[in-house]
Design a protein around this motif. Structure first.
Motif, PDB file in Angstrom:
ATOM      1  N   ASP A   1      -6.460  -4.998  -5.464  1.00 29.10           N
ATOM      2  CA  ASP A   1      -6.087  -4.058  -4.411  1.00 29.10           C
ATOM      3  C   ASP A   1      -4.654  -3.623  -4.649  1.00 29.10           C
ATOM      4  O   ASP A   1      -3.712  -4.339  -4.324  1.00 29.10           O
ATOM      5  CB  ASP A   1      -6.235  -4.712  -3.031  1.00 29.10           C
ATOM      6  CG  ASP A   1      -6.030  -3.721  -1.887  1.00 29.10           C
ATOM      7  OD1 ASP A   1      -5.386  -2.682  -2.095  1.00 29.10           O
ATOM      8  OD2 ASP A   1      -6.521  -3.992  -0.778  1.00 29.10           O
ATOM      9  N   ASP A   2      -4.496  -2.443  -5.264  1.00 28.28           N
ATOM     10  CA  ASP A   2      -3.182  -1.857  -5.500  1.00 28.28           C
ATOM     11  C   ASP A   2      -2.261  -2.810  -6.262  1.00 28.28           C
ATOM     12  O   ASP A   2      -1.102  -3.015  -5.918  1.00 28.28           O
ATOM     13  CB  ASP A   2      -2.547  -1.469  -4.161  1.00 28.28           C
ATOM     14  CG  ASP A   2      -1.377  -0.494  -4.342  1.00 28.28           C
ATOM     15  OD1 ASP A   2      -1.329   0.201  -5.385  1.00 28.28           O
ATOM     16  OD2 ASP A   2      -0.511  -0.441  -3.448  1.00 28.28           O
ATOM     17  N   GLY A   3      -2.793  -3.430  -7.313  1.00 25.40           N
ATOM     18  CA  GLY A   3      -2.001  -4.318  -8.154  1.00 25.40           C
ATOM     19  C   GLY A   3      -1.972  -5.750  -7.688  1.00 25.40           C
ATOM     20  O   GLY A   3      -1.566  -6.643  -8.437  1.00 25.40           O
ATOM     21  N   ALA A   4      -2.381  -6.008  -6.463  1.00 22.86           N
ATOM     22  CA  ALA A   4      -2.445  -7.371  -5.940  1.00 22.86           C
ATOM     23  C   ALA A   4      -3.902  -7.832  -5.935  1.00 22.86           C
ATOM     24  O   ALA A   4      -4.812  -7.071  -6.267  1.00 22.86           O
ATOM     25  CB  ALA A   4      -1.866  -7.420  -4.530  1.00 22.86           C
ATOM     26  N   GLN A   5      -4.115  -9.083  -5.556  1.00 23.84           N
ATOM     27  CA  GLN A   5      -5.468  -9.621  -5.448  1.00 23.84           C
ATOM     28  C   GLN A   5      -5.671 -10.153  -4.033  1.00 23.84           C
ATOM     29  O   GLN A   5      -4.843 -10.920  -3.526  1.00 23.84           O
ATOM     30  CB  GLN A   5      -5.692 -10.736  -6.466  1.00 23.84           C
ATOM     31  CG  GLN A   5      -5.570 -10.257  -7.913  1.00 23.84           C
ATOM     32  CD  GLN A   5      -5.749 -11.396  -8.896  1.00 23.84           C
ATOM     33  OE1 GLN A   5      -6.831 -11.976  -9.001  1.00 23.84           O
ATOM     34  NE2 GLN A   5      -4.693 -11.718  -9.628  1.00 23.84           N
ATOM     35  N   VAL A   6      -6.754  -9.727  -3.388  1.00 23.42           N
ATOM     36  CA  VAL A   6      -6.974 -10.057  -1.983  1.00 23.42           C
ATOM     37  C   VAL A   6      -8.401 -10.544  -1.765  1.00 23.42           C
ATOM     38  O   VAL A   6      -9.276 -10.362  -2.612  1.00 23.42           O
ATOM     39  CB  VAL A   6      -6.717  -8.822  -1.084  1.00 23.42           C
ATOM     40  CG1 VAL A   6      -5.323  -8.264  -1.306  1.00 23.42           C
ATOM     41  CG2 VAL A   6      -7.770  -7.733  -1.331  1.00 23.42           C
TER      42      VAL A   6
ATOM     43  N   VAL B   1      -2.684 -13.107  -4.291  1.00 27.67           N
ATOM     44  CA  VAL B   1      -1.728 -13.038  -5.399  1.00 27.67           C
ATOM     45  C   VAL B   1      -0.997 -11.708  -5.308  1.00 27.67           C
ATOM     46  O   VAL B   1      -1.629 -10.645  -5.241  1.00 27.67           O
ATOM     47  CB  VAL B   1      -2.427 -13.162  -6.772  1.00 27.67           C
ATOM     48  CG1 VAL B   1      -1.396 -13.122  -7.897  1.00 27.67           C
ATOM     49  CG2 VAL B   1      -3.243 -14.449  -6.850  1.00 27.67           C
ATOM     50  N   SER B   2       0.322 -11.756  -5.287  1.00 37.47           N
ATOM     51  CA  SER B   2       1.111 -10.533  -5.172  1.00 37.47           C
ATOM     52  C   SER B   2       1.070  -9.747  -6.479  1.00 37.47           C
ATOM     53  O   SER B   2       0.625 -10.248  -7.517  1.00 37.47           O
ATOM     54  CB  SER B   2       2.561 -10.873  -4.828  1.00 37.47           C
ATOM     55  OG  SER B   2       3.213 -11.452  -5.946  1.00 37.47           O
ATOM     56  N   SER B   3       1.564  -8.535  -6.443  1.00 35.46           N
ATOM     57  CA  SER B   3       1.598  -7.702  -7.649  1.00 35.46           C
ATOM     58  C   SER B   3       2.522  -8.293  -8.703  1.00 35.46           C
ATOM     59  O   SER B   3       2.397  -7.983  -9.892  1.00 35.46           O
ATOM     60  CB  SER B   3       2.051  -6.281  -7.285  1.00 35.46           C
ATOM     61  OG  SER B   3       3.306  -6.308  -6.621  1.00 35.46           O
ATOM     62  N   GLU B   4       3.481  -9.182  -8.272  1.00 29.37           N
ATOM     63  CA  GLU B   4       4.366  -9.856  -9.240  1.00 29.37           C
ATOM     64  C   GLU B   4       3.731 -11.125  -9.795  1.00 29.37           C
ATOM     65  O   GLU B   4       4.312 -11.799 -10.645  1.00 29.37           O
ATOM     66  CB  GLU B   4       5.703 -10.226  -8.576  1.00 29.37           C
ATOM     67  CG  GLU B   4       6.595  -9.045  -8.246  1.00 29.37           C
ATOM     68  CD  GLU B   4       6.210  -8.415  -6.913  1.00 29.37           C
ATOM     69  OE1 GLU B   4       5.438  -9.052  -6.155  1.00 29.37           O
ATOM     70  OE2 GLU B   4       6.657  -7.294  -6.638  1.00 29.37           O
ATOM     71  N   GLY B   5       2.546 -11.492  -9.279  1.00 32.20           N
ATOM     72  CA  GLY B   5       1.863 -12.683  -9.764  1.00 32.20           C
ATOM     73  C   GLY B   5       2.180 -13.952  -8.988  1.00 32.20           C
ATOM     74  O   GLY B   5       1.809 -15.047  -9.412  1.00 32.20           O
TER      75      GLY B   5
END
Length: 600
Positions: A293-298, A329-333
């Motif tokens: 989801d927009d570079g993150a994981q949800v 998980v955020s877009s920064e990992g």
């Protein structure tokens, strides 16, 4: 050992059943007219309507069946069909004797089926001093832990510190920028210094500075986010520095909690769930729950078609999923707050197999926990309904807003305890209590009075409500306060010491006076108070009972002389009632986390 209310309820149910009435209607409650009866049952009114009979006639038939019960002095029908029950003096005496003899529970029954329970009630962040905002979770959580154990459950209390999120990256970056931890900034496996490069004062200073800088400086914020991800990925130098943060912080946290008589079985942090992270993420991906989801994981936790109204910044209102997805998980990992909470549920499942996990956390976290709980149920990490968020209101100032210092800052918990202890000293001296005691004992009593004031002020309010902090009122030795209850307990202890000095001892309990009846009925009510507090997760019901018990004893003490000349015949019985009262009062106070001194 069973309370009178329970045993009489069973008798009334049997009488109603004999008349063909559903026993669910045969409820017995304390009388709302104690001048007329001790207990009452209003079931005949509802039952008569279902059976199409006269309610008073039905009540009379039920009453007739109860007349032979030796525990009842009288059974009367009043009004349109109320059944009034007055307990026999002998039954009250027997029940009071049971309370006195019940060393473990002072008259309260255990649960019929014990459970494995985890209570999560710490939650302060590592590297930040505890403040008044941490008070309620500590006080309420500790009381619930004690209450659930008292009822017979196997309970594990977990501190669950915040030690794995963005604040750690902020501190690592700030330490590096200030040159406080150069040795830990190097790449490679070390070795790294065993001596801590920072003090608690350093962390207390650096964290707010770094948090403010991250809001203003995108480059600093990005470096802190990168440091967080590298810490969580296992960079050796960052891990070594982080361990120093945790060690320095934990020493202070243990000291603050000990001052409140709060302890944990597990002094775990979010980081303790890290070993479960890889397995959990792989499982969530395999099951299709974890999505990009927009570079993150949800994880999407809203049920199909479930929506809520959401107000946008421009004032418009749209339909949005309810609740929103859980960011894993955020877009920064980096792992997020919800990620570690979810992994912690998995970790607890493996280590403890709990039947129930209670989270004693600010009500403002309700949506977060709804997201986490739904994700846990979807993933199969916990049975439906086994996770509960026990939210609570705020401790407010006289302005109705969360309590602050006079300067507008957040008051540190240590400073609050010190203020309360100083106020306790003042009140003890004003009341001329403890003047003849050694200084060390006086200080110990002042601390107990201070903690009793803080805890009872909090726990006497329903958990979900907010309350106004008023130290002068909380510290009074009169009224509904912790110091008043301590004074009543100490007064009974003094009475019993005087009796022992005179050679007087407790004897069989005999109930003859109205004040004795009232005290025995109050002792009997502890079972219901403990049961209701347990079922409703509501420590204030224990606080209410403790206060009623102290009042009831005060009336008994005034109306029924014990050591005065001319009352030798009743002395032994009344001393036994005093012993039963002290036992139950101290038991109730212990459930609130309040220790009683031997004297004042």
């Amino acid at each position: 050992m069973t309370a009178l209310k329970t045993t009489l309820g069973e008798a009334v149910q049997a009488a109603f059943a004999a008349e063909g009435v559903d026993t669910a209607l045969a409820r017995v409650t304390p009388s709302d007219r104690p001048d007329l009866a001790d207990f009452q049952s209003n079931g005949a009114l509802a039952a008569a309507k279902a059976l199409k009979v006269n309610p008073r006639d039905l009540a009379a038939r039920v009453a007739e069946r109860l007349h032979a019960d030796p525990r009842l002095a009288s059974v009367e029908v009043a009004g349109p069909g109320f059944i009034n029950l007055k307990v026999a003096d002998s039954a009250l005496a027997e029940r009071a004797a049971e309370v006195k003899a019940d060393d473990a529970r002072a008259g309260a029954a255990p649960v019929s089926a014990a459970r494995q329970v985890v209570i999560d009630y710490g939650g302060p962040n590592v590297a930040k001093p505890m403040h008044v905002g941490h008070l309620r979770s500590a006080i309420i959580g500790e009381s619930l832990k004690r209450l659930f154990r008292f009822r017979g459950d196997a309970v594990t209390g977990d501190a669950h510190f915040g030690d794995w999120g963005f604040q750690m990256g902020l501190l690592i970056t700030a330490c590096g920028d200030e040159g406080l931890a150069d040795a830990f900034m190097a790449e490679g496996d070390g070795p790294f210094p065993e001596q801590t490069p920072v003090t608690l004062a350093d962390l207390d200073r650096l964290y707010p500075q770094a948090a403010a800088k991250a809001k203003e400086d995108p480059a600093f914020r990005d470096r802190a986010r990168k440091a967080t991800a590298e810490l969580q990925s296992g960079r050796p130098g960052y891990r070594a520095l982080w361990r120093h943060f945790v060690a320095v912080s934990r020493e202070a946290l243990e000291r603050e909690y000990a001052a409140l008589s709060v302890d944990f079985d597990l002094w775990n942090g979010e980081s303790d769930a890290d070993p479960q992270m890889a397995e959990m993420l792989a499982h969530l991906k395999e099951t299709g729950l974890l999505v990009e989801d927009d570079g993150a994981q949800v994880v999407h936790v809203a049920r199909p078609g479930e929506t809520r109204k959401k107000k946008l910044a421009d004032g418009s209102v749209i339909e949005a999923p309810s609740p929103p997805p859980l960011l894993v998980v955020s877009s920064e990992g980096s792992a997020m707050y919800g990620t570690t909470d979810l992994a912690t549920i998995l970790d607890r499942k493996k280590a403890l197999s709990p039947d129930l996990i209670l989270y004693v956390v600010d009500e403002r976290q309700a949506e977060h926990f709804e997201q986490v709980f739904r994700a846990a149920y979807l993933a199969g990490y916990a049975p439906e309904g086994s996770l509960e968020h026990l939210g609570f209101g705020t401790m407010n100032g006289t302005d109705g807003k969360p309590f602050k210092t006079r300067a507008g800052g957040v008051l540190k918990l240590r400073d609050l305890i010190d203020q309360a202890t100083e106020k306790a000293r003042e009140r003890l001296r004003e009341a001329e209590l403890g003047d003849d005691l050694p200084a060390e004992e006086f200080e110990a009593i002042a601390h107990k009075v201070a903690i009793a004031a803080l805890k009872f002020a909090d726990l006497s309010n329903a958990r979900t409500t907010s309350y106004v902090f008023d130290l002068d009122r909380f510290m009074s030795f009169e009224g509904k306060t912790g110091p008043y209850l301590l004074y009543q307990a100490v007064r009974i202890k003094s009475l019993l010491r005087k009796a022992a000095d005179q050679g007087a001892t407790a004897a069989d309990i005999v109930i003859a006076e109205p004040a004795e009846r009232d005290l025995a009925l109050t002792l009997d009510a502890f079972d219901q108070a403990a049961s209701d507090a347990y079922d409703k997760r509501a420590p204030h019901l224990i606080a209410e009972h403790a206060y009623r018990l102290a009042q009831s004893f005060s009336k008994f003490y005034a109306a029924c002389p014990i050591l005065a000349p001319g009352h030798e015949a009743s002395r032994g019985s009344r001393l036994a009632l005093a012993e039963a009262t002290l036992h139950q009062l101290e038991t109730a106070l212990a459930l609130l986390g309040i220790d009683t001194p031997e004297r004042m």
